[in-house]
Design a protein around this motif. Sequence first.
Motif, short mmCIF file in Angstrom:
data_model
loop_
_atom_site.label_atom_id
_atom_site.label_comp_id
_atom_site.label_asym_id
_atom_site.label_seq_id
_atom_site.Cartn_x
_atom_site.Cartn_y
_atom_site.Cartn_z
N VAL A 183 0.82 -1.21 0.00
CA VAL A 183 0.00 0.00 0.00
C VAL A 183 0.85 1.27 0.00
O VAL A 183 0.50 2.26 -0.65
N GLU A 184 2.02 1.24 0.66
CA GLU A 184 2.90 2.42 0.64
C GLU A 184 3.43 2.64 -0.78
O GLU A 184 3.44 3.76 -1.29
N ALA A 185 3.88 1.56 -1.40
CA ALA A 185 4.42 1.67 -2.75
C ALA A 185 3.33 2.14 -3.71
O ALA A 185 3.58 2.97 -4.60
N ALA A 186 2.09 1.64 -3.52
CA ALA A 186 0.99 2.04 -4.40
C ALA A 186 0.73 3.54 -4.26
O ALA A 186 0.52 4.25 -5.26
N ALA A 187 0.77 4.03 -3.01
CA ALA A 187 0.56 5.46 -2.79
C ALA A 187 1.66 6.27 -3.45
O ALA A 187 1.42 7.34 -4.03
N ALA A 188 2.89 5.77 -3.41
CA ALA A 188 4.03 6.47 -4.02
C ALA A 188 3.86 6.53 -5.55
O ALA A 188 4.12 7.56 -6.18
N LEU A 189 3.37 5.42 -6.14
CA LEU A 189 3.15 5.41 -7.59
C LEU A 189 2.09 6.43 -7.99
O LEU A 189 2.23 7.14 -8.98
N LEU A 190 1.04 6.50 -7.16
CA LEU A 190 -0.03 7.47 -7.43
C LEU A 190 0.52 8.90 -7.38
O LEU A 190 0.20 9.74 -8.23
N ALA A 191 1.33 9.16 -6.33
CA ALA A 191 1.90 10.50 -6.16
C ALA A 191 2.83 10.85 -7.32
O ALA A 191 2.84 11.97 -7.81
#
Lengths: 355, 355
Positions: A183-191
């Motif tokens: 979930v952290e990596a997914a949030a980083a990709l979104l950002a």
Amino acid sequence: MTHRILPAIMSGGAGTRLWPLSTEAEPKQFHAFGGGLSLFAETVRRVSGDAGGLSFAAPLVAANAAHLALVKRHLAAAGAEPSAIVLEPVGRNTAAVGAIAAALGHELEPGALVLLLPADHVIADRAAFLMAIARAAPIARDRIVTFGITPDRPETGYGYIKAGAELAPGVFAIESFREKPDVEAAAALLAEGGYAWNAGMFLFDPHVLLEEFAHAPKIRDGALQALAQAVRRDGVIYPDAAAFAAIPAAPLDTALMEKTRRAAVAPCAIGWADVGSWSEIWRLAEKDAAGNALQGGAAVLDGANNLVRGDGVKVCVAGVRDLIVIATADGVIVLPRARAQDVKALRDLALGNSD
Amino acid sequence: MTHRILPAIMSGGAGTRLWPLSTEAEPKQFHAFGGGLSLFAETVRRVSGDAGGLSFAAPLVAANAAHLALVKRHLAAAGAEPSAIVLEPVGRNTAAVGAIAAALGHELEPGALVLLLPADHVIADRAAFLMAIARAAPIARDRIVTFGITPDRPETGYGYIKAGAELAPGVFAIESFREKPDVEAAAALLAEGGYAWNAGMFLFDPHVLLEEFAHAPKIRDGALQALAQAVRRDGVIYPDAAAFAAIPAAPLDTALMEKTRRAAVAPCAIGWADVGSWSEIWRLAEKDAAGNALQGGAAVLDGANNLVRGDGVKVCVAGVRDLIVIATADGVIVLPRARAQDVKALRDLALGNSD
């Protein structure tokens, strides 16, 4: 100009995370979720007729051999006659289906592009989808185009595709593939931006796909051999069972897309959902003021944010929150929405599967 | 000496708080809860044969007219032949049944005492029950004896009986009746001591009961008239429908026991339970180490203190606590154990009852 498109509908999914509604005998794609038609029939209807510079041929359907009657019934519900139905004696994943669709596309609709689609997704905005196909079509003469879904949340259940150079308006080279992130990596990709979900929908010229199967020659050769030895009867194609079973099982993404230099991505916002879990169905569903989604025979007394669904039986809940309650003749499940991923384990428990 | 006893089994209950297992077509008493036989069959078997100074006659059964086939099946399961089966065209509560049982007892087993019992209770300690009956029998020649259950918790669901002077070992005059108390009052009664739960089980001489029906003459006269005009065929008694419907409906307790001076109570600890709700069934059931009671087709993955029961369908729950989950072909309910009293409301919701 008008692009001729042969839809190739992949109906091989088992939908085990939607048990007990989705079963081996009648999996997910043959059920309706909030609409009148099944996901399968909606998929077929979505890519039919002429619209927006596209001319759709009658669909090619690849399905589990046990589901022929279901496929015919849901094609009829969609008002569609198939170009052909290919019955898979065993599941060999999407690369094998892609190779067979390319070979049959060349035969059935020479010159057409093939649009390879899972039968069990929701696409709420058909017009946007058709527009994305039309934009991708010219590029698909030389590249395999995958439709990337513009992410609206840090979803951990999908692979991500990073878009590279723009090849044509709305169509990009692929810079990289990214496996399902945490979930952290997914949030980083979104950002970071520039990423799209990999939805497993492809548009290609059969020649191009078969050429690029040089990256997975055993799959292509096995598929072509199973097809060459197939029995054909009444519009149904029965690939040779032994040859088909010998095809290596792999997703088209990893077998080919991540290896070829001729891939492209068409990011789009089309109201896509893969309807992959009961929590997803709650998210997509119409809900009452208390957040309860009631489907089929269902009633709630003083409860909130539940998904309650009864197929052939009335389900009544009181005083509970954030639960999934699904009842069919095949089984009943009760679990928190946040644990929807445990449905497969419950199914194994119920069916006595030890694996 | 040996006391001759005619058991009169009252099978008129509806068991609505145990929906969806208990239904109009097949109510609570015809189901098994953890044992092999139904509550009805267990009740019949419990008061049969000769044991401990008691000689039981073949039972008299009073049942809903719609349940004749069920009654015969469950009598057979208990290995019993009935003295007679009285079919009630409508329910008129227990005072009417008591009057009919007294009249038929006099006719079928002259000189015997009548033991009037609900068909839907659990009595785990048969030996203690038989001992209580044997102690009560001599007193029952002159008084109507009710069996009082020694309370082990401040239960608010039952009426309480205060014992007075001891008439014989273990049998007491009744000092007072106390309607269902709230939880503070129930705790006070327990602390005070000398109270027993009113379990609705009676031992009496038919002459005594019919005499004391002087406190409710309309019920007695109506019952006797319905019986006098009854059709009798193959061991089944069909009271006259119009006469029966005209009998005032009242419980034997309020119509007679609370008024007569010839009442007595025999307090006893016999493993009694009225199995009146799903939370009660959880309390009585065998449970796994996590406190889950699993009945029928049921499985729990990582949950605690649940009652999960599937009749004809597999029920699987994960990650929940303190829930009741019941599934049958008639319906599915999910609610907290602490809200078991809401089952009737859920049943009304499911059946579309507005009352």
